[in-house]
Write an enzyme that holds these catalytic residues in place. Sequence first.
Site, PDB file in Angstrom:
ATOM      1  N   ASN A 128      37.926  37.421   9.362  1.00 31.14           N
ATOM      2  CA  ASN A 128      36.720  37.963   8.749  1.00 31.14           C
ATOM      3  C   ASN A 128      36.716  37.622   7.262  1.00 31.14           C
ATOM      4  OD1 ASN A 128      34.369  40.149   9.206  1.00 31.14           O
ATOM      5  ND2 ASN A 128      35.269  40.440   7.179  1.00 31.14           N
ATOM      6  N   ALA A 139      32.103  39.501   1.916  1.00 30.25           N
ATOM      7  CA  ALA A 139      30.971  39.051   1.108  1.00 30.25           C
ATOM      8  C   ALA A 139      31.431  38.530  -0.249  1.00 30.25           C
ATOM      9  CB  ALA A 139      29.996  40.209   0.909  1.00 30.25           C
ATOM     10  N   THR A 164       3.882 -14.077  11.022  1.00 32.91           N
ATOM     11  CA  THR A 164       4.829 -13.526  11.986  1.00 32.91           C
ATOM     12  C   THR A 164       5.604 -14.597  12.748  1.00 32.91           C
ATOM     13  OG1 THR A 164       2.921 -13.284  13.462  1.00 32.91           O
ATOM     14  CG2 THR A 164       3.663 -11.312  12.295  1.00 32.91           C
ATOM     15  N   LYS A 197      30.784  23.844   4.160  1.00 33.05           N
ATOM     16  CA  LYS A 197      30.830  22.388   3.946  1.00 33.05           C
ATOM     17  C   LYS A 197      32.220  21.865   4.286  1.00 33.05           C
ATOM     18  CE  LYS A 197      32.101  20.346   0.454  1.00 33.05           C
ATOM     19  NZ  LYS A 197      33.301  19.540   0.039  1.00 33.05           N
ATOM     20  N   ARG A 205       0.807  -1.225   0.000  1.00 35.10           N
ATOM     21  CA  ARG A 205       0.000   0.000   0.000  1.00 35.10           C
ATOM     22  C   ARG A 205       0.838   1.273   0.000  1.00 35.10           C
ATOM     23  NH1 ARG A 205      -4.214  -0.070   4.596  1.00 35.10           N
ATOM     24  NH2 ARG A 205      -2.765  -1.462   5.674  1.00 35.10           N
ATOM     25  N   LYS A 240       9.238  -1.042   2.751  1.00 34.67           N
ATOM     26  CA  LYS A 240       8.442  -0.184   3.629  1.00 34.67           C
ATOM     27  C   LYS A 240       9.233   0.347   4.812  1.00 34.67           C
ATOM     28  CE  LYS A 240       5.166  -1.990   6.253  1.00 34.67           C
ATOM     29  NZ  LYS A 240       3.868  -2.464   6.779  1.00 34.67           N
TER      30      LYS A 240
END
Length: 449
Positions: free
Chosen positions: A359, A362, A81, A333, A15, A22
Site C-alpha cells: 500500500n 498519499a 504517380t 512511469k 495545403r 503530409k
Amino acid sequence: MDIALVILAAGKGTRMNSELPKVLHPIAHAPMLAHAMSAGAALDPVRTVVVAGHGADEVRAAVARIDERAEVVLQDEQHGTAHAVDMARATLEGFEGDIVVLFGDTPFLRPETLERMAAARQGSDLVVLGFEAADPGRYGRLVMDGDRLARIVEFKDATEAERALTFCNSGLMACDAATLFSLIAEVGNANASGEYYLTDVVALANARGLSVTAVTCDEAETLGINTRAELAAAEAAFQARARAELLETGVTMMAPETVYLALDTVIGRDAVIEPNVVFGPEVTVESGARIRAFSHLEGCHVSRGATVGPFARLRPGAELAEDVHIGNFVEIKNATIAEGAKVNHLSYIGDASVGEKSNIGAGTITCNYDGVFKHRTEIGANAFIGSDTLLVAPVRVGHNAMTATGTVVTKDIPDGAMAIGRTEQVNKPGFAVKMFEMLKARKAKQQKG
C-alpha cells in the site's frame, strides 16, 4: 504469389501549410503513413517500398519506427504517380510477384478490400480499386465495358459524358511486377498536367490484350487527406469506427464520444472505460479492467481486474498486474505494480517496482532523477508506505516493511522494519498568538504609511 507493397509518400502537402511531410501528420497518435502500412500488412508482403520526396529524412526515420524491414526510395522531383512507382524499379529488380500500389495519405483502406484485390488478381492481369462517389467532383473516372475496365480518364481530360460517370478511381492497383514496370515504361505525359499518370497503364494493358478489371470499395475507405480540416475529419472518422468496433467486441464505454483511442489500442472484453479517457500509443487493457474518468494512458499494460483513475496518468513502461488499484492524481512511469498493490492518492511512482499487496500512501514520491541519471526504487511485498514519504533512489524497502508518515528514505529498509526519517516536533507555547500579533501590527503600519 509473393506481394510487394509500393506506398507513394513523396508529396509535400502544400495545403496542410506545414513543414511536416503530409504523410507524417498523425491520426490516432500514428502517422497516416502508419495506417496505410498497417492495412497493407494484411497481405503479408515480402517487400514494402515507400517512395519518399519532401522531408525524405523524416519519412525514412518514421518508416524505420513503423517497420524496420521496409525500404525507402527517393523521388527527387515529382512528375506524377507513374514516375513515383517507377522509383521502386531498381529496388525491386528481380522480384517475382505482385506489386500492390498504395498511397500514404489514404489511411482508411480496409484489409478486407486489399484481400479482395489480391483475389481478383487470380483472374485478371491488372486490378484497379474503384468506388461509387456520392459527389464525383474532380476524381478520375473508371470507364467500364462490362467487367472489363476499358480506361481511366482524369477529370481534366474527361469529356462531359465521362464526367457524368460516378464510378471513380482510388489510385490503388495490383499487377505482376514485371508487367507493371513494363507498362510504366510506355507511359507518356501528353496530358493537361504534363505528368506521367499511373492510370494510363490501364489503356496500355488493354492495348496489349491483357485482362483488366476493377474492384469496388466503400467511398469512405478512399478518403485522402490534403488539408487540416480533412485531417480533423479523418481523426473523427477513425475514432467513430474504432469506438464502434470496441463496443461490438464487448467493451463498455459510458460516453463513447468522449473516449480517444490510438491506432494500436487493445482493450479486452468486459473492460469498462469511463468518460473522457485518452489512450496514447501502445496501450493494452485486459478484460475486466476499469479505466475511470479523465485518465491518460500511453505505453502501458493494465491487467485483468485492475482499476485506474479517475484523473490518473500511466506513462510508458507502466505495468499493472491483476487487481491493482491506481487512484486519483497518481502518475506511474516505467514501474511494475504487482498483484493487489494500491497507489490510491496523489503519488508519483517512477522507475520502480512495487510488490504484491503493498500500500502506497498519499503523497508518496519516488525521487528517481538526480539531474543526470535515473535510479530505481524497489518496494517489497506487503509493505506499507506512509503518506508523504519521499523515497530517494536508489533505495530498497523490504517485504512487510513500513515508513512513517512524512519520512524521507535515503537508506535501504530491511524486511519487517519501520523507517522514521523526520525531524522531531517542537511545540512553543503561545508563539502562534505572538507571531500573528506581530504580523498584524506590521501590516497596519504599512497601510498607514
